[in-house]
Scaffold this motif. Structure first.
Motif, PDB file in Angstrom:
ATOM      1  N   GLN A 261      74.687  71.304   1.054  1.00 52.38           N
ATOM      2  CA  GLN A 261      75.864  70.422   1.078  1.00 52.38           C
ATOM      3  C   GLN A 261      76.517  70.265   2.451  1.00 52.38           C
ATOM      4  O   GLN A 261      76.980  69.182   2.787  1.00 52.38           O
ATOM      5  CB  GLN A 261      76.913  70.857   0.059  1.00 52.38           C
ATOM      6  CG  GLN A 261      77.540  72.190   0.356  1.00 52.38           C
ATOM      7  CD  GLN A 261      78.725  72.483  -0.561  1.00 52.38           C
ATOM      8  OE1 GLN A 261      79.175  71.609  -1.288  1.00 52.38           O
ATOM      9  NE2 GLN A 261      79.208  73.688  -0.513  1.00 52.38           N
ATOM     10  N   SER A 262      76.521  71.319   3.253  1.00 51.68           N
ATOM     11  CA  SER A 262      77.199  71.156   4.539  1.00 51.68           C
ATOM     12  C   SER A 262      76.281  70.530   5.586  1.00 51.68           C
ATOM     13  O   SER A 262      76.692  70.291   6.709  1.00 51.68           O
ATOM     14  CB  SER A 262      77.768  72.492   5.013  1.00 51.68           C
ATOM     15  OG  SER A 262      76.775  73.456   4.972  1.00 51.68           O
ATOM     16  N   PHE A 263      75.005  70.235   5.209  1.00 55.72           N
ATOM     17  CA  PHE A 263      74.070  69.611   6.144  1.00 55.72           C
ATOM     18  C   PHE A 263      73.782  68.166   5.784  1.00 55.72           C
ATOM     19  O   PHE A 263      72.937  67.535   6.405  1.00 55.72           O
ATOM     20  CB  PHE A 263      72.738  70.372   6.140  1.00 55.72           C
ATOM     21  CG  PHE A 263      72.876  71.775   6.605  1.00 55.72           C
ATOM     22  CD1 PHE A 263      72.752  72.084   7.957  1.00 55.72           C
ATOM     23  CD2 PHE A 263      73.168  72.778   5.717  1.00 55.72           C
ATOM     24  CE1 PHE A 263      72.900  73.385   8.394  1.00 55.72           C
ATOM     25  CE2 PHE A 263      73.312  74.084   6.148  1.00 55.72           C
ATOM     26  CZ  PHE A 263      73.189  74.392   7.492  1.00 55.72           C
ATOM     27  N   SER A 264      74.425  67.671   4.744  1.00 57.19           N
ATOM     28  CA  SER A 264      74.046  66.362   4.253  1.00 57.19           C
ATOM     29  C   SER A 264      75.285  65.552   3.886  1.00 57.19           C
ATOM     30  O   SER A 264      76.311  66.117   3.513  1.00 57.19           O
ATOM     31  CB  SER A 264      73.171  66.542   3.009  1.00 57.19           C
ATOM     32  OG  SER A 264      73.016  65.315   2.351  1.00 57.19           O
ATOM     33  N   ASN A 265      75.160  64.249   3.984  1.00 59.60           N
ATOM     34  CA  ASN A 265      76.276  63.414   3.532  1.00 59.60           C
ATOM     35  C   ASN A 265      76.128  63.062   2.043  1.00 59.60           C
ATOM     36  O   ASN A 265      76.883  62.278   1.506  1.00 59.60           O
ATOM     37  CB  ASN A 265      76.424  62.158   4.399  1.00 59.60           C
ATOM     38  CG  ASN A 265      75.231  61.232   4.321  1.00 59.60           C
ATOM     39  OD1 ASN A 265      74.243  61.527   3.658  1.00 59.60           O
ATOM     40  ND2 ASN A 265      75.329  60.117   5.014  1.00 59.60           N
TER      41      ASN A 265
ATOM     42  N   ASN B 255      77.057  64.759  -0.359  1.00 63.14           N
ATOM     43  CA  ASN B 255      77.845  65.891  -0.825  1.00 63.14           C
ATOM     44  C   ASN B 255      79.228  65.447  -1.310  1.00 63.14           C
ATOM     45  O   ASN B 255      80.193  66.189  -1.177  1.00 63.14           O
ATOM     46  CB  ASN B 255      77.944  66.969   0.279  1.00 63.14           C
ATOM     47  CG  ASN B 255      78.678  66.493   1.517  1.00 63.14           C
ATOM     48  OD1 ASN B 255      79.163  65.368   1.544  1.00 63.14           O
ATOM     49  ND2 ASN B 255      78.786  67.350   2.508  1.00 63.14           N
TER      50      ASN B 255
HETATM   51  C1  LIG Z   1      79.636  67.257   3.712  1.00 59.51           C
HETATM   52  O1  LIG Z   1      78.839  67.098   4.877  1.00 59.51           O
HETATM   53  C2  LIG Z   1      79.584  66.857   6.068  1.00 59.51           C
HETATM   54  C3  LIG Z   1      78.601  66.682   7.211  1.00 59.51           C
HETATM   55  O2  LIG Z   1      77.440  66.018   6.854  1.00 59.51           O
HETATM   56  C4  LIG Z   1      80.497  68.024   6.348  1.00 59.51           C
HETATM   57  O3  LIG Z   1      81.279  67.745   7.472  1.00 59.51           O
HETATM   58  C5  LIG Z   1      81.399  68.293   5.133  1.00 59.51           C
HETATM   59  O4  LIG Z   1      82.131  69.478   5.346  1.00 59.51           O
HETATM   60  C6  LIG Z   1      80.538  68.472   3.895  1.00 59.51           C
HETATM   61  N1  LIG Z   1      81.386  68.640   2.712  1.00 59.51           N
HETATM   62  C7  LIG Z   1      81.242  69.670   1.901  1.00 59.51           C
HETATM   63  C8  LIG Z   1      82.116  69.661   0.685  1.00 59.51           C
HETATM   64  O5  LIG Z   1      80.463  70.588   2.140  1.00 59.51           O
END
Ligand SMILES: *[C@@H]1O[C@H](CO)[C@@H](O)[C@H](O)[C@H]1NC(C)=O
Ligand SMILES: *[C@@H]1O[C@H](CO)[C@@H](O)[C@H](O)[C@H]1NC(C)=O
Ligand SMILES: *[C@@H]1O[C@H](CO)[C@@H](O)[C@H](O)[C@H]1NC(C)=O
Ligand SMILES: *[C@@H]1O[C@H](CO)[C@@H](O)[C@H](O)[C@H]1NC(C)=O
Length: 179
Positions: free
Chosen positions: A116-120, A122
């Motif tokens: 999730q933190s590597f993808s949009n 999310n």
């Molecule tokens: C979703 O991904 C973006 C970057 O691609 C990040 O900045 C953001 O924190 C993420 N959101 C979650 C809920 O992890």
């Protein structure tokens, strides 16, 4: 050794486990295919080794018919014996429903938390943009494969198939080795 397998706990997918020292997961290959190029195409999809300890996966899926309000995603985990055999998981989620109720599917949620933190990809639906996976690092997978959920050593394939109106649309295959 990574040889202990906790089926019951895997299914719950929430508990923390004792560390299995020395296990390492490596990406070995990736293959992204679009079966409906009017709907979307992969602009790129690759693995990059920066150095011995830093390897990552990046992909960009361009979508031509936005917004997306419904998509089914099937995940099958395969393990290689004499050829790849389905291993443990074969799950299908309606992504837009899942994202609004992540606890409904602990296995899908485990996968979601990994990227999730590597993808949009999310946030909740609809999707009005191209989908990007940016530098999903092996370290994250390592942590999740060996420290949270111990798996047996071997070669694995994580295959996701995306369905739109029942038609197979995209297939993403991520190959890796746990040793
Ligand atoms: C979703 O991904 C973006 C970057 O691609 C990040 O900045 C953001 O924190 C993420 N959101 C979650 C809920 O992890
Ligand atoms: C990638 O996967 C597709 C189908 O999922 C297959 O047709 C194709 O041969 C694969 N490409 C490689 C290089 O393995
Ligand atoms: C590998 O590359 C990453 C990113 O550039 C860097 O932070 C890390 O220190 C490097 N590791 C080694 C062992 O060179
Ligand atoms: C996964 O499950 C679906 C639905 O039960 C089935 O149609 C499909 O063949 C299974 N895939 C594999 C690789 O076993």
């Amino acid at each position: 050794m990574c040889s202990r397998l906790y089926f019951v706990m895997l299914l719950v997918a929430v508990a923390k486990f004792p560390l299995e020292a020395g296990c390492r997961f490596e990406f070995t290959n990736v293959n992204c295919t679009s079966f409906d190029k009017k709907f979307g195409e992969f602009e790129y999809c690759f693995l990059k080794s920066v150095n011995r300890s830093y390897k990552y996966l990046s992909a960009k899926l361009q979508l031509y018919q936005l917004p997306i309000t419904k998509i089914l995603i099937n995940l099958v985990m395969w393990k290689r014996y004499n050829g790849y055999k389905p291993f443990l998981y074969n799950i299908t989620v309606d992504f837009c429903k899942f994202i609004n109720n992540r606890k409904s599917n602990p296995v899908a949620n485990f996968v979601f938390e990994s990227y999730q933190s590597f993808s949009n990809l999310n946030h909740s639906c609809p999707f009005n943009h191209d989908l990007i996976m940016d530098k999903l690092s092996i370290e994250i997978m390592n942590h999740r494969m060996t420290k949270i959920l111990p798996f047996p050593e071997g070669d694995y394939l994580f295959e996701t198939t995306w369905f739109r109106s029942r038609a197979r649309t995209f297939v993403i295959k991520i190959y890796g080795t746990l040793s």
